[in-house]
Scaffold this motif. Sequence first.
Motif, short mmCIF file in Angstrom:
data_model
loop_
_atom_site.label_atom_id
_atom_site.label_comp_id
_atom_site.label_asym_id
_atom_site.label_seq_id
_atom_site.Cartn_x
_atom_site.Cartn_y
_atom_site.Cartn_z
N ALA A 86 0.89 -1.32 0.10
CA ALA A 86 0.00 -0.06 0.15
C ALA A 86 1.02 1.13 -0.02
N LYS A 87 0.65 2.08 -1.20
CA LYS A 87 1.62 3.16 -1.16
C LYS A 87 0.64 4.32 -1.33
N ILE A 88 0.83 5.76 -0.96
CA ILE A 88 -0.03 6.86 -1.37
C ILE A 88 1.10 7.84 -1.84
N ARG A 89 0.87 8.53 -2.98
CA ARG A 89 1.56 9.51 -3.56
C ARG A 89 0.49 11.16 -3.66
N MET A 90 0.85 12.02 -3.55
CA MET A 90 0.25 13.20 -3.53
C MET A 90 0.68 14.29 -4.52
N PRO A 91 0.39 14.34 -5.69
CA PRO A 91 0.73 15.00 -6.85
C PRO A 91 0.25 16.47 -6.62
N SER A 92 1.21 17.40 -7.09
CA SER A 92 0.70 18.75 -7.07
C SER A 92 -0.13 19.30 -8.02
N THR A 93 -1.28 19.94 -7.25
CA THR A 93 -2.41 20.22 -7.78
C THR A 93 -2.74 21.67 -7.53
N PRO A 94 -3.52 22.49 -8.41
CA PRO A 94 -3.83 23.97 -8.07
C PRO A 94 -5.17 23.90 -7.14
N GLY A 95 -5.35 24.80 -6.69
CA GLY A 95 -6.56 24.84 -5.42
C GLY A 95 -6.22 24.81 -4.31
N GLU A 96 -7.06 24.58 -3.41
CA GLU A 96 -7.10 24.70 -1.81
C GLU A 96 -7.00 23.06 -1.22
N GLY A 97 -7.46 22.15 -1.98
CA GLY A 97 -7.75 20.87 -1.72
C GLY A 97 -6.27 20.04 -1.73
N LEU A 98 -6.38 19.00 -1.43
CA LEU A 98 -5.31 17.90 -1.61
C LEU A 98 -5.62 16.74 -2.27
N GLU A 99 -4.82 16.22 -3.44
CA GLU A 99 -5.26 15.06 -4.04
C GLU A 99 -4.30 13.83 -3.74
N ALA A 100 -4.80 12.77 -3.37
CA ALA A 100 -4.11 11.53 -2.89
C ALA A 100 -4.37 10.58 -3.96
N VAL A 101 -3.13 9.81 -4.23
CA VAL A 101 -3.21 8.53 -5.14
C VAL A 101 -2.95 7.28 -4.46
N LEU A 102 -3.87 6.48 -4.24
CA LEU A 102 -3.77 5.19 -3.97
C LEU A 102 -2.80 4.19 -4.74
N GLU A 159 -16.70 14.87 -12.40
CA GLU A 159 -16.10 16.28 -12.93
C GLU A 159 -17.20 17.24 -12.30
N MET A 160 -18.40 17.09 -12.47
CA MET A 160 -19.25 18.02 -12.23
C MET A 160 -19.57 18.04 -10.83
N LEU A 161 -19.73 16.78 -10.21
CA LEU A 161 -20.04 16.70 -8.68
C LEU A 161 -18.77 17.08 -7.70
N ASN A 162 -17.54 17.21 -8.39
CA ASN A 162 -16.57 17.31 -7.40
C ASN A 162 -16.14 18.67 -7.35
N GLY A 163 -16.85 19.65 -7.93
CA GLY A 163 -16.86 20.93 -7.81
C GLY A 163 -15.36 21.42 -8.61
N GLN A 164 -14.66 22.30 -7.75
CA GLN A 164 -13.46 23.19 -8.13
C GLN A 164 -12.39 22.23 -8.34
N ALA A 165 -12.43 20.97 -7.54
CA ALA A 165 -11.40 20.05 -7.64
C ALA A 165 -11.49 19.40 -8.97
N GLY A 166 -12.47 19.34 -9.54
CA GLY A 166 -12.65 18.49 -10.73
C GLY A 166 -12.49 16.73 -10.60
N LEU A 167 -11.58 16.64 -12.05
CA LEU A 167 -11.55 15.38 -12.23
C LEU A 167 -10.00 14.81 -11.58
N PRO A 168 -9.77 13.89 -10.93
CA PRO A 168 -8.51 13.65 -10.63
C PRO A 168 -7.59 13.48 -11.61
N LYS A 169 -6.44 13.58 -11.72
CA LYS A 169 -5.42 13.61 -12.65
C LYS A 169 -5.38 12.22 -13.29
N THR A 170 -5.45 11.40 -12.40
CA THR A 170 -5.39 9.93 -12.98
C THR A 170 -6.52 9.38 -13.83
#
Length: 279
Positions: free
Chosen positions: A42-58, A265-276
Amino acid sequence: MPLKAKHPGDISLERVAATGRLSVSRLNGRTRLARLYQDGAAKIRMPSTPGEGLEAVLINTAGGLTGGDRISWEVDVGQDASCTVTTQASEKVYRALSGRAELSARISVAGGGRIAWLPQETIVFDRAAFSRRLDVDLAADAEALLVEATVFGRLAMGERVVRGEFRDRWRVACDGRLVHAEDFAVGPEIADGLNRRAVSGGAIAIATVLLISPEAAGRIEAVREIVGEKGGVSAWTVEKSGKLLARLYDDDGYALRKRLTPLVEMLNGQAGLPKTWSL
């Protein structure tokens, strides 16, 4: 640490036992990593993303799951923090020689926080045995977007799932009260089960989308437009918040994703679609 199991030929096989834990908090106007724990595959990575939220990739570095494998994820979102959690790729569940693969996710969100749980599709192979569990604990004014999609075999690869076992369990609580619970199980004759009209009418790709938010009811018409005839959408008032539930089904994973992607993409608001999701 890998576990060892026996199959009928008495060959010793390594089994995955992995855990990933992520805790985030809001600091200086942005959501930032507070704690990270990784064990085994189990690994977790956090790519750089714009905005105030954080994106984590499992990431499951084992490359898939089979009978006897266990992987668990835990996510803790602090007060006023926002986190989108996705996966590096589709999780594949292969034929089980013995035992059952298990995947569990436990999520907690503090007041004013938001979680978007958006793993990519789980692909189930013939004669797989798999159990998935999602437990979510939300504060009274927290929000959640929860998505799980499952594809039983890949038509483009000539695969067909006939037999196996699949179980999916959701429990979502808001302010200590249960607001959503469901249990889905199909097998051992998976193909026969999916062919039933009350299940998926023969469709092999299915998805559940759950939104807990005061804005849930106001999204229902936009969601219905995307879901179309192959699925359904409902909305309710839940405590001081709202709940929107959408079910989607289709003939294959590609057709399902064509509708699921704009919906997420619509329901996740400003965070939009995850990069992956867009790779």
